[in-house]
Design an enzyme around this catalytic site. Structure first.
Site, PDB file in Angstrom:
ATOM      1  N   ARG A  82     -16.057   5.477   1.663  1.00  0.00           N
ATOM      2  CA  ARG A  82     -15.494   6.646   0.965  1.00  0.00           C
ATOM      3  C   ARG A  82     -16.220   6.822  -0.366  1.00  0.00           C
ATOM      4  O   ARG A  82     -16.118   5.954  -1.242  1.00  0.00           O
ATOM      5  CB  ARG A  82     -14.000   6.443   0.680  1.00  0.00           C
ATOM      6  CG  ARG A  82     -13.140   6.203   1.913  1.00  0.00           C
ATOM      7  CD  ARG A  82     -12.647   7.520   2.519  1.00  0.00           C
ATOM      8  NE  ARG A  82     -12.064   7.299   3.832  1.00  0.00           N
ATOM      9  CZ  ARG A  82     -10.754   7.240   4.087  1.00  0.00           C
ATOM     10  NH1 ARG A  82      -9.895   7.411   3.102  1.00  0.00           N
ATOM     11  NH2 ARG A  82     -10.301   7.041   5.300  1.00  0.00           N
ATOM     12  N   GLU A 131     -15.565   8.213  -3.013  1.00  0.00           N
ATOM     13  CA  GLU A 131     -14.607   8.789  -3.962  1.00  0.00           C
ATOM     14  C   GLU A 131     -14.838   8.132  -5.307  1.00  0.00           C
ATOM     15  O   GLU A 131     -14.914   6.907  -5.373  1.00  0.00           O
ATOM     16  CB  GLU A 131     -13.167   8.439  -3.562  1.00  0.00           C
ATOM     17  CG  GLU A 131     -12.764   8.887  -2.201  1.00  0.00           C
ATOM     18  CD  GLU A 131     -11.387   8.342  -1.824  1.00  0.00           C
ATOM     19  OE1 GLU A 131     -10.423   9.108  -1.921  1.00  0.00           O
ATOM     20  OE2 GLU A 131     -11.293   7.171  -1.435  1.00  0.00           O
ATOM     21  N   ARG A 174      -6.472   0.480  -6.329  1.00  0.00           N
ATOM     22  CA  ARG A 174      -6.325   0.390  -4.866  1.00  0.00           C
ATOM     23  C   ARG A 174      -7.365   1.161  -4.063  1.00  0.00           C
ATOM     24  O   ARG A 174      -7.202   1.375  -2.868  1.00  0.00           O
ATOM     25  CB  ARG A 174      -4.928   0.817  -4.461  1.00  0.00           C
ATOM     26  CG  ARG A 174      -4.597   2.253  -4.824  1.00  0.00           C
ATOM     27  CD  ARG A 174      -3.215   2.560  -4.334  1.00  0.00           C
ATOM     28  NE  ARG A 174      -2.949   3.980  -4.355  1.00  0.00           N
ATOM     29  CZ  ARG A 174      -1.865   4.518  -3.856  1.00  0.00           C
ATOM     30  NH1 ARG A 174      -0.969   3.764  -3.282  1.00  0.00           N
ATOM     31  NH2 ARG A 174      -1.671   5.807  -3.911  1.00  0.00           N
ATOM     32  N   HIS A 175      -8.416   1.627  -4.719  1.00  0.00           N
ATOM     33  CA  HIS A 175      -9.479   2.328  -3.984  1.00  0.00           C
ATOM     34  C   HIS A 175     -10.792   1.577  -4.069  1.00  0.00           C
ATOM     35  O   HIS A 175     -11.211   1.148  -5.146  1.00  0.00           O
ATOM     36  CB  HIS A 175      -9.676   3.743  -4.544  1.00  0.00           C
ATOM     37  CG  HIS A 175      -8.569   4.676  -4.178  1.00  0.00           C
ATOM     38  ND1 HIS A 175      -7.508   4.913  -5.012  1.00  0.00           N
ATOM     39  CD2 HIS A 175      -8.350   5.410  -3.055  1.00  0.00           C
ATOM     40  CE1 HIS A 175      -6.679   5.773  -4.418  1.00  0.00           C
ATOM     41  NE2 HIS A 175      -7.162   6.083  -3.233  1.00  0.00           N
ATOM     42  N   GLU A 226       0.915   3.083  -0.163  1.00  0.00           N
ATOM     43  CA  GLU A 226       0.512   3.465   1.190  1.00  0.00           C
ATOM     44  C   GLU A 226      -0.487   2.467   1.773  1.00  0.00           C
ATOM     45  O   GLU A 226      -1.465   2.108   1.128  1.00  0.00           O
ATOM     46  CB  GLU A 226      -0.134   4.856   1.141  1.00  0.00           C
ATOM     47  CG  GLU A 226      -0.576   5.348   2.498  1.00  0.00           C
ATOM     48  CD  GLU A 226      -1.676   6.409   2.393  1.00  0.00           C
ATOM     49  OE1 GLU A 226      -1.590   7.285   1.526  1.00  0.00           O
ATOM     50  OE2 GLU A 226      -2.625   6.310   3.204  1.00  0.00           O
ATOM     51  N   SER A 257      -1.876   5.600   7.395  1.00  0.00           N
ATOM     52  CA  SER A 257      -1.656   7.011   7.656  1.00  0.00           C
ATOM     53  C   SER A 257      -1.850   7.201   9.147  1.00  0.00           C
ATOM     54  O   SER A 257      -2.812   6.672   9.707  1.00  0.00           O
ATOM     55  CB  SER A 257      -2.730   7.829   6.955  1.00  0.00           C
ATOM     56  OG  SER A 257      -2.180   8.516   5.888  1.00  0.00           O
ATOM     57  N   ARG A 267      -5.725  -3.510   1.384  1.00  0.00           N
ATOM     58  CA  ARG A 267      -4.424  -3.118   0.817  1.00  0.00           C
ATOM     59  C   ARG A 267      -3.297  -3.946   1.416  1.00  0.00           C
ATOM     60  O   ARG A 267      -2.382  -4.357   0.706  1.00  0.00           O
ATOM     61  CB  ARG A 267      -4.163  -1.633   1.064  1.00  0.00           C
ATOM     62  CG  ARG A 267      -4.911  -0.771   0.088  1.00  0.00           C
ATOM     63  CD  ARG A 267      -4.227   0.573  -0.065  1.00  0.00           C
ATOM     64  NE  ARG A 267      -5.165   1.516  -0.659  1.00  0.00           N
ATOM     65  CZ  ARG A 267      -4.967   2.813  -0.707  1.00  0.00           C
ATOM     66  NH1 ARG A 267      -3.864   3.331  -0.185  1.00  0.00           N
ATOM     67  NH2 ARG A 267      -5.847   3.605  -1.269  1.00  0.00           N
TER      68      ARG A 267
END
Ligand code: ATP
Length: 530
Positions: free
Chosen positions: A302, A304, A310-311, A453, A456, A504
């Site tokens: 990712r 991002e 948490r990323h 989370e 998903s 996670r």
């Protein structure tokens, strides 16, 4: 009598040397003579020392092991050194975790992963003073081969995992020397987090990650990555027993899996490609190819620029996809069963590791219900509103609201794990099945651990026309997802699944505060090494 001509030293070309050059020559000769004398003296001193060193063959630096011999010597792990074996002799290979010498005595704490034992090198008929000095001078973290007898500890050695025994050393060889100044001290890196502000050393996260090899040697890290291995093992074992097939999906793909954003572009020969943001489309295509239940564990990328706790830019995705008969809750049941089995398995199989982690990073034990708690999104929103949160029915949960809801759920239901079902359609990807009873809702869910989370998932659209309609609604380029949509044109079963972040799950199960603690070599927007 012939004249005795004076001998004049000549240079290389046969010319007489200058006075200065002659002086230099004499000086050099004297220097090398002195050097030879010193060497001879040291050698004879060493020989004399050796002569009265009763343990001269029992310690020293080992030659590099180049696999020249195989013997039947038996090696023992520190964890096996227990009271019942007192009196027996053992051969151990371990690191110098700590050592302190006091004249005729040297104590070395030996470490293997998260097991430690005290070794004692004490002057005796067979152990010389020189040997104890050698032990005292060992650099921390060096690798040793030791032989010795296991004895009962006179009093419990509270600093070691093996508290009731110690090793009386008879042989001690250094196999690999660590440098004297380490970039960080293991003792500092192992200090319980809540005590790190104390007067002693403190190791911040960047120093740890810059020197990850050493940092990973701490007992907490040794335990964390064993728990993480168990997370994957339990996931794999449970699903395999439920007739799932483990698959491997491509990580280099031609089009971004879920829209164009957050994707790493790579050069692919003369063209370009992308690193997969999830195995989503491929696990569904595997279902279309009649692998009715699949899972995969693999790297997910990712791009991002999220600098959060948490990323990561690369994480390990644990993905599930399965066909169902009537209702996507069949999928929820399987995933719920998988998590309950995982949480129980961790409690049973990793009790020692969990305790080890919590010694350094204290946390409440992880609580869960069996069967798992399922709430509807609207119920979650209602709980938040009752606690002063203002949000619309179709708003996604913000991170703070997610946390708050976790806290409220824990208070009401006493569980750290729950599922939130029926998300607003607007906040879900294009392939999510809309809710037939409410056009604003969808057959989709997230799962949470300690209010964050971790999964998903959804029922996916398996009808190509509806899928096309939803893709257009999301302004996607149909050409780029043609192969994906086409795979539903040859007959497809109803199906659903979910994507889980391994780091996670491990972080939140253990109650850690940062995902970098559960990624061995984390990749984030600011870190690409080591
Ligand atoms: P978030 O909202 O937390 O950014 P997401 O909605 O982007 O996550 P999904 O794309 O649904 O997450 O991915 C499924 C799971 O993968 C998440 O629940 C999480 O466990 C994990 N995950 C997603 N993004 C990351 C990331 N950048 N780093 C680590 N794990 C991640």
């Amino acid at each position: 009598m012939a004249d005795q001509a004076e001998v004049v030293p000549l240079d290389a070309e046969g010319k007489p040397l200058s006075k200065k050059a002659i002086k230099k020559q004499q000086k050099d000769a004297e220097k090398s003579k002195k050097k030879a004398e010193t060497a001879a003296r040291l050698e004879s001193e060493a020989a004399a020392r050796d002569k009265d060193d009763v343990s001269k063959d029992c310690y020293g630096d080992s030659p590099i092991i180049k696999s020249t011999e195989k013997t039947d010597r038996k090696w023992t792990h520190i964890r096996e050194l227990v009271t019942a074996k007192v009196g027996q002799k053992f051969l151990i290979r371990a690191r110098v975790h700590n050592r302190r010498g006091a004249g005729k005595l040297c104590f070395i704490v030996l470490r293997q992963q998260y097991h430690t034992v005290q070794a004692v090198v004490a002057v005796s008929e067979t152990v010389s003073k020189q040997m104890t000095k050698f032990a005292t001078d060992l650099n921390l973290e060096s690798v040793l081969d030791l032989e010795g007898e296991l004895t009962a500890a006179p009093e419990p050695i509270t600093g070691c995992s093996q508290q009731d025994v110690e090793l009386k050393v008879t042989k001690l060889f250094c196999l690999s020397k660590a440098m004297p100044q380490l970039p960080l001290q293991i003792e500092d890196a192992m200090r319980p987090e809540h005590l790190e502000d104390g007067p002693q050393g403190r190791v911040n996260q960047d120093t740890r990650l810059d020197n990850r090899i050493i940092d990973l040697r701490t007992t907490a890290n040794q335990a964390i990555f064993r728990v993480e291995a168990a997370v994957c093992r339990l996931f794999r074992e449970y699903l395999t027993a439920q007739n799932f097939v483990e698959i491997h999906t491509p990580k280099i793909i031609s089009a971004a899996s879920e829209g164009g954003a957050n994707v790493f572009e790579v050069t692919y020969f003369k063209g370009q490609a992308y690193l997969a943001q999830s195995p989503q489309l491929y696990k569904q295509m595997a279902l279309c190819a009649d692998f009715d239940r699949v899972f995969t564990i693999g790297a997910v990328f990712r791009a991002e620029d999220s600098n959060t706790h948490r990323h990561l830019c690369e994480f390990v995705g644990m993905d599930i996809e399965m066909c169902f008969y009537e209702h996507y809750h069949e999928v929820l049941d399987v995933i719920g069963g998988m998590f309950v089995n995982m949480f129980k398995g961790l409690q049973e199989q990793c009790a020692e590791q969990i305790t080890t982690v919590h010694k350094q990073y204290p946390a409440e034990p992880f609580k869960f219900l069996e069967p798992s708690l399922v709430l509807n999104y609207s119920e979650g929103v209602a709980m938040l509103r009752a606690n002063g949160v203002e949000m619309g029915d179709e708003d996604d949960l913000t991170t703070p609201n997610e946390k708050l809801l976790g806290k409220l759920v824990k208070e009401k239901y006493d569980t750290d794990f729950y599922m939130l079902d029926k998300y607003p359609l607007a906040v879900r990807p294009f392939y999510t099945m809309p809710d037939p009873n409410d056009p604003k809702s969808s057959n989709s869910y997230d799962m949470f651990m300690r209010g964050e989370e971790i999964l998903s998932g959804a029922q996916r659209i398996h009808d190509p026309d509806l899928l096309t309609e939803r893709a257009l609604h999301h302004n996607l380029d149909l050409q780029q997802i043609k192969a994906y949509i086409d795979s539903f044109r040859y007959g497809a079963y109803p199906h659903g699944g979910g994507g889980i972040g391994m780091e996670r799950v491990c972080m939140l199960y253990l109650g850690l505060n940062n995902i970098r603690k559960t990624s061995m070599f984390p990749r984030d927007p600011k870190r690409l090494t080591p």
